[in-house]
Each structure stands twice: as C-alpha cells, then as structure tokens.
Design an enzyme around this catalytic site. Structure first.
Site, PDB file in Angstrom:
ATOM      1  N   SER A   1      -4.408 -22.479 -54.025  1.00 29.12           N
ATOM      2  CA  SER A   1      -3.065 -22.637 -54.601  1.00 29.12           C
ATOM      3  C   SER A   1      -3.132 -23.569 -55.793  1.00 29.12           C
ATOM      4  O   SER A   1      -3.963 -24.489 -55.846  1.00 29.12           O
ATOM      5  CB  SER A   1      -2.103 -23.218 -53.566  1.00 29.12           C
TER       6      SER A   1
ATOM      7  N   TYR B   1       0.182 -29.679 -47.417  1.00 26.62           N
ATOM      8  CA  TYR B   1      -0.226 -28.426 -48.033  1.00 26.62           C
ATOM      9  C   TYR B   1      -1.122 -28.683 -49.242  1.00 26.62           C
ATOM     10  O   TYR B   1      -2.171 -28.054 -49.411  1.00 26.62           O
ATOM     11  CB  TYR B   1       1.011 -27.644 -48.449  1.00 26.62           C
TER      12      TYR B   1
END
Length: 284
Positions: free
Chosen positions: A146, A159
């Site tokens: 990501s 995250y």
C-alpha cells in the site's frame, strides 16, 4: 464457451490469497483472462467457490480453497492442491489483508498483533509455502502492499506499520531470489475502490460506513484497473509498481519533500476535524 484468447499467462497456474473480494477477486479474473488457471484462497467459502465456478465456465480451470493466512498449514494445503491438480505453480499473489485504524490511545497491543499477523506473517506464510514450487518453474511472487506503507498517516498506524514492513521484505527478497529465477513484484496501490472501507477493525461489514472512512471518489482507482496493472507488472517481472497517479506522486513527494507531506497531512487532519481526540479512523 471456452476463451480463445492466448494470454500472457497461458496455461500457467496462479495462487491468489484474499480472492473473495476487492483486489484479489479482480486479479483472479484478470489472470484468467490472460489464460491462467487459478487457485483461490479466502475465508469466505461461498464467494470463492462462486468465483471459481465462474472462471472455470469461461474455459480456465479454477479451484477454491477455504483457508486463512493466519493459520499454519492452510497455505501449504493450497499449494499442494495446485501441485496435485495442475502439476505446477507459476505465480503466488500474497494479497490477503485488512485494515485496523483508530487513535493509538484507543487501540491495544492485540490490535497491532492482529494486524501484523495477517498483513505481514500472512505474506510470509504464503511465500514460505509457495517458494519450493516457484523455484521449479522460475516463477513469480506478487506482494500487494500500500502507498500508506511509504506515506504513513495518523489514525491508521497499525495498517501503515504492516505495509511498511513489506518494503524491506520485497526489496531484500528480490535480490535473494533472483539467482533462483524467482522474481518479486511489490504492488503499491493508493486508494482502491474495494470493501476495505466498508468493514470495521474486526472485519465486520458496516451497513453505513462513516464518511471519514472512505476517500473522495476522485482518488479511488477501480479494482479492475488495479488488477490489470498487477498482472502486467508480474508478467514483466517489475520490482515495484505504483497503482494510481496519486500513489506515484505521493511516494515521490514523501521521498523528496517529507516536510511538505507532513505539513499537508497535518493541515488536512485539522480541517477535517480528525485530530487524535476525534476517535475517527483513516484507512487506505
């Protein structure tokens, strides 16, 4: 009717984790469109079984394996199925993941542990299980990371940590595995229009996600477009592929102007009223 398109991965075999929705589902469709047989793994059996049936009906064999990347043995079972049914494995896509967000003061050590168990150790389980077969075929590893692993944001530190850990993993392994003929492709999407914004920290679907959980529509890249870029990057054995213009711009700004990025994020958080005392989560 069988698909007559002779694609880039004609008759190759691809294992995809987290294939029940979002990027994983779209990647399965795209690999099948390019001629590959697929082994789909996810926890939601009914969804991957339906997808496997659909792909098989289009002329590419597809098998569903119910499993969890956090559980020892499930990935080995999926790889064994690929070996027994197809005799080979050419590509392993480590895609399974979810997002934990929130204020640090509201999170617990267990929240971070759950996040890392899926997003980091789940990737490692996939690679350890698949590598012996990939060495035989001089195959490909694809790891879905990501942009937030490079450009961290507040209220999503678990995250961001989990995706940051994939950067040195992919960088190091690309050198280690090159002499074995196995390539490593690290995918860095920005904001993708997927279900990740519609579930809470424990994976429960939200009927009405709060507005701050979903990025503005102009930032979102479709799963289909993301899948096309992933399959192309894997085919060309690219080391890194940023998905979405904002992903490329964001990474470049973070590298060359980190102070500017920090200022922009701070200002955006203040304007949105999402300071650390707001209890809101930022996801990506």
């Amino acid at each position: 009717m069988a698909n007559s398109h002779a694609g880039k991965f004609q008759a190759q075999v691809v294992l995809i984790t987290g294939a029940s929705s979002g990027i994983g589902e779209a990647v399965a469709r795209e690999f099948a469109r390019e001629g590959a047989h697929t082994v789909l793994m996810a926890r939601r059996a009914e969804r991957i079984e339906a997808l496997a049936g659909e792909l098989s009906a289009s002329g590419r064999r597809s098998l569903a394996v119910t499993g969890d990347v956090t559980r020892d043995g499930d990935l080995e079972r999926a790889v064994a199925l690929a070996r027994s049914e197809f005799g080979r494995l050419d590509v392993a896509v480590a895609n399974a993941g979810f997002s934990v967000g929130g204020r640090f003061v509201d999170l617990t050590l267990e929240d971070y542990r759950r996040q890392l168990e899926t997003n980091v150790f789940g990737v490692l389980r996939t690679l350890f299980a698949a590598l012996p077969e990939l060495r035989k075929t001089r195959g490909r590893i694809v790891v879905v990371g990501s942009l937030l692993g490079i450009v961290p944001v507040p209220l999503a530190t678990p995250y961001c940590m989990s995706k940051f850990a994939l950067v040195p993993l992919c960088d190091g392994l690309s050198h280690e595995l090159a002499p074995l003929g196995v390539s490593v492709t690290h995918i860095l999407p920005g904001f993708v229009a997927s279900e990740i914004y519609q579930v809470d920290n424990r994976g429960v679907r939200l009927e009405a996600p709060p507005p701050q959980r979903t990025p503005p529509s102009w930032l979102l890249v479709s799963t289909a477009q993301t899948a096309r870029q992933i399959v192309s990057a894997a085919y060309h054995r690219k080391h890194t592929r940023f998905v979405g213009l904002h992903s490329r711009i964001g990474s470049a700004l973070q590298r060359h102007f980190p102070g500017l990025v920090h200022f922009a994020i701070s200002r955006a958080i203040r304007r949105a009223g999402l300071r650390g005392d707001s209890g809101a989560a930022a996801q990506g």
